[in-house]
Write a protein that holds these residues in place. Structure first.
Motif, short mmCIF file in Angstrom:
data_model
loop_
_atom_site.label_atom_id
_atom_site.label_comp_id
_atom_site.label_asym_id
_atom_site.label_seq_id
_atom_site.Cartn_x
_atom_site.Cartn_y
_atom_site.Cartn_z
N GLN A 95 4.17 6.78 -4.96
CA GLN A 95 5.18 7.05 -3.94
C GLN A 95 6.52 7.42 -4.57
OE1 GLN A 95 7.63 4.22 -0.96
NE2 GLN A 95 5.44 4.14 -0.59
N THR A 138 -5.84 9.12 1.27
CA THR A 138 -4.87 8.47 2.15
C THR A 138 -3.47 8.76 1.63
OG1 THR A 138 -6.44 6.69 2.62
CG2 THR A 138 -4.13 6.29 3.17
N ARG A 139 -2.66 9.36 2.48
CA ARG A 139 -1.25 9.62 2.14
C ARG A 139 -0.53 9.95 3.44
NH1 ARG A 139 -1.69 13.97 -0.43
NH2 ARG A 139 -1.05 15.23 1.34
N SER A 140 0.39 9.13 3.84
CA SER A 140 1.01 9.28 5.15
C SER A 140 2.18 10.26 5.15
CB SER A 140 1.46 7.92 5.67
OG SER A 140 0.34 7.12 5.96
N GLU A 188 9.01 1.01 6.01
CA GLU A 188 8.34 1.79 7.05
C GLU A 188 6.85 1.83 6.77
OE1 GLU A 188 11.80 4.99 8.35
OE2 GLU A 188 10.34 5.57 6.82
N VAL A 189 6.07 1.65 7.81
CA VAL A 189 4.63 1.82 7.72
C VAL A 189 4.28 3.07 8.51
CG1 VAL A 189 2.35 0.83 8.11
CG2 VAL A 189 4.29 -0.67 7.60
N ALA A 190 3.69 4.04 7.84
CA ALA A 190 3.36 5.32 8.49
C ALA A 190 1.85 5.43 8.60
CB ALA A 190 3.93 6.48 7.69
N ASP A 226 0.87 -1.18 0.00
CA ASP A 226 0.00 0.00 0.00
C ASP A 226 0.91 1.23 0.00
OD1 ASP A 226 -1.64 2.12 0.47
OD2 ASP A 226 -2.53 1.32 2.30
N GLU A 227 1.13 1.79 -1.19
CA GLU A 227 2.12 2.87 -1.33
C GLU A 227 1.70 4.16 -0.63
OE1 GLU A 227 3.96 3.70 -5.11
OE2 GLU A 227 3.33 1.76 -5.89
N ALA A 228 0.45 4.24 -0.25
CA ALA A 228 0.00 5.45 0.45
C ALA A 228 0.42 5.42 1.92
CB ALA A 228 -1.52 5.59 0.35
N ARG A 229 0.76 4.23 2.44
CA ARG A 229 1.11 4.12 3.87
C ARG A 229 2.42 3.38 4.11
NH1 ARG A 229 -3.53 1.22 6.74
NH2 ARG A 229 -3.33 -0.11 4.89
N VAL A 230 2.88 2.62 3.12
CA VAL A 230 4.07 1.78 3.32
C VAL A 230 5.19 2.24 2.41
CG1 VAL A 230 4.99 -0.57 3.25
CG2 VAL A 230 2.57 -0.19 3.85
N ARG A 231 6.30 2.61 2.99
CA ARG A 231 7.46 2.97 2.16
C ARG A 231 8.01 1.69 1.55
NH1 ARG A 231 13.09 6.21 3.69
NH2 ARG A 231 14.06 5.83 1.68
N LEU A 232 8.22 1.73 0.25
CA LEU A 232 8.67 0.54 -0.45
C LEU A 232 10.02 0.09 0.09
CD1 LEU A 232 7.61 1.62 -4.04
CD2 LEU A 232 6.44 0.03 -2.51
N TYR A 247 4.56 9.81 0.19
CA TYR A 247 3.76 8.62 -0.05
C TYR A 247 2.76 8.87 -1.17
CZ TYR A 247 5.69 6.46 4.15
OH TYR A 247 6.55 5.91 5.07
N ALA A 248 2.24 7.78 -1.71
CA ALA A 248 1.24 7.87 -2.78
C ALA A 248 -0.03 8.52 -2.25
CB ALA A 248 0.93 6.49 -3.33
#
Lengths: 90, 458
Positions: free
Chosen positions: B103, B68-70, A62-64, A44-50, B293-294
């Protein structure tokens, strides 16, 4: 004020890292990691840094999470940081 | 108060069946006017004007769409100044639209202060700068010394060269100084790929290198600032560098243009490097890498209307998508989603996207099988693009584009059941637009004439 909790996850391989995040996704509506269209490892690229290979030769990710926390991530995290979310993650 | 004329509602062949800005007569006069959205729209997101409609009522964008974008996100506003958007806030600005992208991690640091010793300087000095934001009053000047040789700055040992081979994109934030030409360098070995820019005319005068893939020069922004994005396919270790160019003609790499300096300057306000094909707005870094982030932008389900079950909602068994996008970059050979309605999987979805050949396409996928694809015959071009797609089993899959009114059609049997997840600017499996979305409207099924009418007027 927004708070971002970032869980740094480390493992010996990218595959193991992905598997750990899949395990942490169990029972959640929005998984952190999952199998992609062709069965590839996806995040999930919106919350997890690849994942990337860190200086010590270990795979890291990293999971943010914004204004939330996750006990399963906390249990496996090598490091947890909390900030106000005003800057991109370094 | 004038009474709406029924005669005006009688459809002319090939024309609209309603007056633009008003609803069709079958909605009743109480429904008029319908405002800025299409009369058949159930959800309309207008990022260019920061407004939204759901179920015939104007509501705040954030009430209809969840982002959603952290991480925070910068986006240049209409005045060319960066605005910062907080985590989980849509990066959208009036007069610009919304940037929806995947991302990106900036591997170069510090991104603005090239006076930092981690940037290796050759034949120049750099004034300190602390903020990598467009519109900042004090930008870093790179000043050449009086030596004869090259004059530039490159990633040193701390902002390490990226060791992996593959596609990488560099970001150069520039302004004009007193020296006319600047050379932007990226790739393996720093000797094989560079672009020379004339900062008086802001034209690319030279592109060289076997590793070169694509570039785009954006702006002007506040203070005349420009951005160069440059993608290379590097074979080995990757780094970025910036060199002052005394002659305007290239000798590759940081060791390039050898000339006698006289104290002239160029201005750099931000620099970056990331794996992949896109960079987008600046990602400031200081003591380490930084990740934007995406942005996942989804319609919020609201009591079953309109996206809590495609088969049972107001759309019926057919629907249309209307979209206006503003593309700053093409030619990257990747799929980029404009909008998608799915059941949360890629096996059942209706999608409007840009295919790998830069041609707009619409597609119906059911049970993992592609039922129909309508794809336009020519590629989109940079700038504003207006598209309408009808997903209608009765009349086929139909896609039309404003420019030249190109269209394409294909037949299919039925819309898959259970579609309830609307994503804007992305789709299942990522595949982000990585560019600007001006507006998206989701409607009850339009006729082909109505779709053509909308793209002509939009």
């Amino acid at each position: 004020m927004t708070t971002i909790t970032t869980y740094r996850i480390e493992d010996d391989s990218e595959e193991a890292l992905w598997a750990a995040l899949c395990a942490a996704s169990n029972g959640k509506a929005e998984p952190y990691a999952f199998a992609g269209e062709a069965g590839e490892r996806a995040f999930d690229e919106a919350r997890v840094r690849l994942p990337w290979l860190d200086d010590a030769g270990r795979w890291a990710s990293e999971v943010a999470l914004v204004d939330s926390a996750d006990a399963s991530l906390a249990a496996m995290a090598a490091k947890i940081t909390i900030d106000d979310g005003q800057a991109a993650r370094g | 108060m004038p009474v709406p004329s029924r005669w005006s509602d009688i459809r002319i062949q090939g024309g609209l069946s309603y007056i633009p800005g008003e609803g069709p007569f079958w909605q009743g006069t109480e429904a008029r006017p319908t405002g800025w959205w299409h009369p058949k729209a159930v959800l309309a997101a207008d990022f260019l004007n920061l407004r939204c409609m759901r179920g015939s009522t104007e509501i705040a964008l954030a009430s209809a769409l969840a982002t959603t974008r952290s991480s925070a996100h910068l986006l240049a506003n209409a005045a060319g100044v960066y605005q910062s958007f907080a985590a989980n806030a849509l990066a959208a600005s009036a007069g610009v639209g919304a940037y929806i992208g995947g991302q990106i991690t900036n591997m170069a640091y510090p991104s603005a202060d090239l006076s930092d010793p981690r940037w290796v300087k050759t034949g120049l000095s750099v004034s300190a700068k602390s903020v990598a934001v467009l519109g900042a009053s004090a930008n870093a000047a790179l000043t050449e010394d009086g030596s004869t040789g090259s004059h530039g700055a490159t990633m040193g040992s701390a902002p390490r060269p990226i060791s992996t081979a593959g596609l990488h994109t560099a970001f150069f934030g520039l302004e004009a100084g007193t020296r006319r030409f600047v050379q932007c360098v990226a790739g393996g070995g720093l000797t094989s790929c560079f672009i020379t820019i004339d900062t008086q005319t802001w034209t690319v005068t030279e592109t060289a290198g076997a590793q070169y893939v694509a570039h785009r020069l954006l702006g002007p922004y506040a203070g005349g600032a420009r951005i160069l994005e440059m993608t290379v396919n590097n074979a080995g270790a990757y780094a970025v560098a910036l060199a002052i160019n005394g002659s305007g003609t290239g000798t590759p790499g940081i060791a390039a243009p050898s000339y006698a300096g006289n104290g002239s300057t160029i201005i750099c306000w931000g620099i970056g490097a990331t794996p992949g094909r896109f960079f987008g707005p600046c990602i400031p870094t200081t003591a380490g890498t930084a990740t934007r982030y995406a942005s996942d932008v989804k319609a919020i389900a609201s009591g079953g209307e309109p996206f809590a079950g495609f088969a049972v909602n107001a759309l019926g068994a057919a629907m249309s998508m209307l979209a206006a996008i503003n593309l700053s970059r093409l030619g990257d050979g990747v799929v980029r989603h404009v909008a998608e309605l799915s059941d949360g999987t890629s096996g059942n979805r209706l999608r409007l996207f840009i295919d790998t050949d830069d041609k707009a396409a619409a597609q119906v996928v059911s049970g993992g099988t592609v039922l129909a694809t309508a794809k336009l015959g020519s590629a989109l071009v940079a700038g504003r693009g207006v598209l309408a797609a009808n997903f209608d089993p009765a009349n086929g899959l139909y896609l039309v584009r404003k420019s030249g009114l190109q269209d394409a059609a294909a037949n299919f049997g039925a819309v898959p059941a259970g579609l309830n997840l609307l994503k804007l600017g992305s789709g299942q499996g990522g595949l982000y637009l990585n560019d600007i979305v001006e507006q998206v409207q989701v409607c009850r099924a339009l006729t082909q004439a109505e779709a053509r009418g909308w793209v002509q007027a939009a």
